[in-house]
Design an enzyme around this catalytic site. Structure first.
Site, PDB file in Angstrom:
ATOM      1  N   HIS A  26       0.861  -1.184   0.000  1.00 60.45           N
ATOM      2  CA  HIS A  26       0.000   0.000   0.000  1.00 60.45           C
ATOM      3  C   HIS A  26       0.894   1.230   0.000  1.00 60.45           C
ATOM      4  CE1 HIS A  26      -3.018   2.925   1.172  1.00 60.45           C
ATOM      5  NE2 HIS A  26      -3.956   2.004   1.003  1.00 60.45           N
ATOM      6  N   ARG A  86      -6.481  10.207  -0.080  1.00 65.70           N
ATOM      7  CA  ARG A  86      -6.165  10.787  -1.385  1.00 65.70           C
ATOM      8  C   ARG A  86      -7.424  10.974  -2.217  1.00 65.70           C
ATOM      9  NH1 ARG A  86      -2.853   6.625  -3.569  1.00 65.70           N
ATOM     10  NH2 ARG A  86      -3.187   5.424  -1.682  1.00 65.70           N
TER      11      ARG A  86
END
Length: 558
Positions: free
Chosen positions: A326, A346
């Site tokens: 990740h 994000r």
């Protein structure tokens, strides 16, 4: 542990570039995404999966000749914790219709559906019921439930995100069942984030062409686990849960059908023989192997147990060479290292920045590409931030979310993450987070078909333990969908198999004897013992002080 004065000075560079970046985001302008050729180039140069070091050829078993990471290959080439010639299989401690190995989202969903199919079920889980990667999943679950979307787009996004290496029937099942999974979870009482008109809130995530990520704050996995675990607890007459009792070996019958498993009680050190007409593997991934030395988001028991046991029974693997890192795991404070920072951050508009406060990548690239770009920026270009303990990280500008969505948005959208940083003196609504790629997901696993069947009759698998769904890269939100879709399918199909009439003809461990002979013939004279059950974090100094008998995890006879 708040940011040091030196780190706070560096944050000023982030604050200096923020107004221009916020203005750009408000105009719907983004740092340019990479082309397909550029993606391939950055992956080849910087993603850990593409490095030749730390890998070797597997010498025995269904995947003989394949190249896997050293830690993975070592577990596949292991001997059993139990000695087959010393096991009394005539003494059965538990008998049931369906035995589910693993008490996370996949196993628990499977147990519910098997019970719905009229079966008695036992869930055998390594730690407490629910201690799993499911409960740690944050950002959301993908499903095409809105007007702008369809399972077709979900299918195509998943195939593209997996570099076209996915198993098509599994992806089709995922995309088709996804809306049904959302409805099922809501019927169990799950609380999704909703618009005023009652529809679920949907957002973009890396690799998605439509907004389909649905969530419950930043605790989506915990909310899923809450409702499925409650449902199991409400069915004590149908489902029995055995905690701290992981499986250490599968049992077959004389015809080669799966017929149960041997469990190990981690508290009393006893072994139990469980006879079952069908077995479902839902044991999760391998994050605690710390491949390539990376920190991990995974729970303490994520040691690839189900894959190892299935391998000795003759079930091969797909895509097990592929590991997902990740892009945004915590790099500071030290107490939180490796902890997942959901992609939702994000998705809400936060940028990843280098030491100079500069944006250097499109924030929603597929995860493997994004991770490779972060590694490149920090290690190759030398633009990372060094922590007091020597770790490297990059800024994730979470205060941007407040600018884009209004005051209080961070605490509202990311309540768990806000608390996890606040306890260390960092207010992520005002200060950016320091992140670096972390080992997150086992992309590969047990070979199954669209009905979750393995090549061994009566043996099914679901969740992170299976391979093929995600190909060589998983999109955000597809893991939580994976556990529900294939957990439900495994439970339903296992129940149908049992109800059609199954006769178990004797219990055997002959497959273990056969596999261990193959190890000898391949010249593997000192194999490890697996499943390892829990990771060993002992230092060399601690190991040197132990009695020799404590250096092996080989178990006594049953």
């Amino acid at each position: 542990m708040a940011y040091t004065p030196e780190m706070k000075e560096l944050i000023k560079r982030v604050e200096a570039t923020r107004p221009a970046r916020v203005a750009m985001a408000r105009r719907n302008e983004n740092y340019p995404a990479l082309s397909m050729a550029e993606r391939a180039d950055v992956l080849e140069k910087f993603h850990p999966d593409y490095q030749k070091s730390g890998k070797r050829v597997v010498a025995v078993g269904p995947n003989k000749g394949d190249i896997f990471q050293e830690g993975v290959a070592r577990l596949l080439e292991s001997k059993s914790m139990v000695r087959p010639d010393k096991v009394d299989l005539s003494k059965v401690d538990h008998e049931t219709d369906v035995l589910v190995l693993g008490g996370g989202g996949a196993g628990t969903s499977a147990a519910i559906m098997a019970a719905n199919g009229g079966c008695k079920v036992i869930i055998a889980t390594k730690l407490r019921h629910g201690d799993s990667n499911t409960i740690m999943a944050e950002g959301g679950i993908q499903a095409a439930t809105h007007e702008c979307d369809s399972p077709y787009y979900h299918f195509m996004d998943t195939i593209g995100g997996g570099h076209f290496s996915n198993q098509r029937d599994l992806v089709a099942a995922l995309a088709k069942d996804a809306p049904l999974s959302i409805a099922w979870l809501e019927s169990l009482g799950m609380l999704f984030n909703k618009y005023e008109d009652g529809r679920t809130v949907v957002r973009h995530c890396g690799g998605s062409s439509r907004k389909r990520l649905q969530s419950s704050g930043d605790m989506t996995g915990a909310e899923i686990m809450r409702v499925v675990r409650d449902e199991v607890r409400n069915r004590p007459d149908q489902i029995t849960v055995l905690e701290f009792s992981p499986a250490v070996e599968l049992l077959l019958d004389t015809e080669g059908k799966c017929a149960g498993a041997i469990l190990h009680n981690m508290e009393t050190k006893e072994f139990y023989v469980v006879k079952a007409k069908a077995v479902i593997i839902g044991t999760g991934g391998f994050g605690r192997l710390h491949i390539k030395g990376f920190a991990t988001t995974n729970h303490y028991g994520a040691t690839m147990d189900g894959v190892v046991m299935a391998y000795r029974a003759g079930v091969g693997n797909k895509s097990l060479h592929s590991t997902q890192y990740h892009p945004t795991g915590v790099a500071y404070p030290e107490q939180n290292v490796g902890l997942l920072i959901t992609e939702k951050v994000r998705g809400l508009g936060a940028h990843v920045l280098n030491i100079d406060g500069e944006q250097f990548c499109f924030p929603l690239e597929p995860r493997d590409v994004e991770s490779a770009e972060l590694i490149c920026e920090a290690m190759e270009k030398g633009k990372g931030i060094i922590t007091p303990t020597g770790r490297v990280g990059l800024w994730l500008d979470s205060p941007m979310i407040e600018e884009l969505h209004g005051p209080g948005s961070v605490k509202k959208e990311l309540p768990a993450k806000f608390i996890q940083f606040e306890r260390h003196g960092i207010d992520i609504s005002k200060e950016p987070m320091l992140v670096y790629p972390t080992l997150h997901y086992q992309n590969g696993g047990v070979n199954v078909n669209g009905d979750t069947e393995t090549c061994v009759p009566g043996l099914y698998a679901a969740g992170e333990a299976i391979g093929g769904v995600h190909g060589e890269n998983r999109l955000m939100g597809n893991s939580l969908q994976d556990i529900i879709t294939f957990g439900r399918r495994a439970g339903k199909n296992a129940a149908a198999y049992v109800q059609a009439g199954v006769e178990i003809k004797g219990l055997t461990l002959d497959h273990v004897v056969k596999f261990e002979k193959e190890l000898e013939q391949a010249g593997i004279t000192s194999p490890g013992v697996a499943p390892i059950l829990l990771p060993d974090y002992s230092t060399d100094e601690m190991t040197a002080r132990r009695w020799p008998e404590a250096l092996t995890n080989e178990a006594p006879a049953v």
